[in-house]
Scaffold this motif. Structure first.
Motif, PDB file in Angstrom:
ATOM      1  N   MET A   1       0.838  -1.176   0.000  1.00 52.51           N
ATOM      2  CA  MET A   1       0.000   0.000   0.000  1.00 52.51           C
ATOM      3  C   MET A   1       0.885   1.241   0.000  1.00 52.51           C
ATOM      4  SD  MET A   1      -3.135   0.416   2.526  1.00 52.51           S
ATOM      5  CE  MET A   1      -4.268   1.693   2.347  1.00 52.51           C
ATOM      6  N   THR A   2       0.519   2.186  -0.807  1.00 51.40           N
ATOM      7  CA  THR A   2       1.349   3.389  -0.900  1.00 51.40           C
ATOM      8  C   THR A   2       1.063   4.337   0.254  1.00 51.40           C
ATOM      9  OG1 THR A   2      -0.301   4.458  -2.280  1.00 51.40           O
ATOM     10  CG2 THR A   2       1.437   3.251  -3.413  1.00 51.40           C
ATOM     11  N   ARG A   3       2.050   5.140   0.522  1.00 45.48           N
ATOM     12  CA  ARG A   3       1.939   6.093   1.630  1.00 45.48           C
ATOM     13  C   ARG A   3       1.134   7.305   1.173  1.00 45.48           C
ATOM     14  NH1 ARG A   3       5.223  10.491   3.061  1.00 45.48           N
ATOM     15  NH2 ARG A   3       5.017  11.051   5.245  1.00 45.48           N
ATOM     16  N   ILE A   4       0.200   7.724   2.023  1.00 45.82           N
ATOM     17  CA  ILE A   4      -0.620   8.900   1.708  1.00 45.82           C
ATOM     18  C   ILE A   4      -0.131  10.049   2.567  1.00 45.82           C
ATOM     19  CG2 ILE A   4      -2.940   9.858   1.762  1.00 45.82           C
ATOM     20  CD1 ILE A   4      -3.962   7.003   1.456  1.00 45.82           C
ATOM     21  N   LYS A   5       0.198  11.147   1.914  1.00 46.37           N
ATOM     22  CA  LYS A   5       0.614  12.334   2.657  1.00 46.37           C
ATOM     23  C   LYS A   5      -0.626  13.053   3.176  1.00 46.37           C
ATOM     24  CE  LYS A   5       4.040  14.716   1.162  1.00 46.37           C
ATOM     25  NZ  LYS A   5       4.878  15.562   0.312  1.00 46.37           N
ATOM     26  N   ARG A   6      -0.524  13.517   4.402  1.00 50.33           N
ATOM     27  CA  ARG A   6      -1.666  14.194   5.020  1.00 50.33           C
ATOM     28  C   ARG A   6      -1.884  15.563   4.390  1.00 50.33           C
ATOM     29  NH1 ARG A   6      -3.712  12.663  10.024  1.00 50.33           N
ATOM     30  NH2 ARG A   6      -5.088  14.376   9.492  1.00 50.33           N
ATOM     31  N   GLY A   7      -3.075  16.058   4.536  1.00 50.70           N
ATOM     32  CA  GLY A   7      -3.409  17.387   4.029  1.00 50.70           C
ATOM     33  C   GLY A   7      -2.772  18.475   4.871  1.00 50.70           C
ATOM     34  N   TYR A   8      -2.969  19.685   4.436  1.00 52.09           N
ATOM     35  CA  TYR A   8      -2.324  20.816   5.095  1.00 52.09           C
ATOM     36  C   TYR A   8      -3.316  21.638   5.907  1.00 52.09           C
ATOM     37  CZ  TYR A   8      -4.360  23.411   1.230  1.00 52.09           C
ATOM     38  OH  TYR A   8      -5.230  23.954   0.328  1.00 52.09           O
ATOM     39  N   ILE A   9      -4.534  21.147   6.070  1.00 50.07           N
ATOM     40  CA  ILE A   9      -5.572  21.944   6.744  1.00 50.07           C
ATOM     41  C   ILE A   9      -5.220  22.169   8.212  1.00 50.07           C
ATOM     42  CG2 ILE A   9      -7.990  21.957   7.435  1.00 50.07           C
ATOM     43  CD1 ILE A   9      -8.531  20.383   4.836  1.00 50.07           C
ATOM     44  N   ALA A  10      -4.778  21.119   8.898  1.00 56.18           N
ATOM     45  CA  ALA A  10      -4.428  21.261  10.314  1.00 56.18           C
ATOM     46  C   ALA A  10      -3.220  22.171  10.479  1.00 56.18           C
ATOM     47  CB  ALA A  10      -4.143  19.888  10.925  1.00 56.18           C
TER      48      ALA A  10
END
Length: 121
Positions: free
Chosen positions: A1-10
């Motif tokens: 499974m590929t790594r998902i980068k988190r969003g920048y909202i926080a």
């Protein structure tokens, strides 16, 4: 499974909070949890002290008016002057009366004389 980068909202939310607290000292400007606590505290203090400032200015204006009328011999008390102004329907607030009393005392004396002439009629 590929790594998902988190969003920048926080991160964007935290930087916005940090900009508010950039002038605070120590951990209050660096740590997110203490920044949010200090922000709440600062806003509460600002809200409370706006009302306190209004009270303090009103006290200052009353003190200035009282000092001038007692010194000039217009009235013996501040409350007597205000009562007569309201009775004669002279609608000047305390801020304006204090400015008149400090800058131009003769004008305050003229307002008083006009009130006394009306009361005799």
């Amino acid at each position: 499974m590929t790594r998902i980068k988190r969003g920048y909202i926080a991160r964007r939310r935290r930087t916005k909070i940090r900009l508010f607290a950039s002038s605070f000292r120590g951990a209050d400007s660096r740590l997110t949890r203490t920044i949010t606590q200090q922000k709440i505290r600062a806003l509460v203090s600002a809200h409370r002290d706006r009302d306190k400032q209004k009270r303090n200015f009103r006290r200052l204006w009353i003190t200035r008016i009282n000092a001038v009328i007692r010194e000039g011999g217009i009235y013996y008390t501040y409350s007597g002057l205000i009562h007569d102004l309201y009775k004669r329907q002279v609608r000047l607030n305390r801020k304006i009366l204090a400015q008149i009393a400090i800058s131009n005392r003769n004008c305050l004396y003229m307002i008083n004389q006009r009130n006394q002439k009306r009361s005799r009629l």
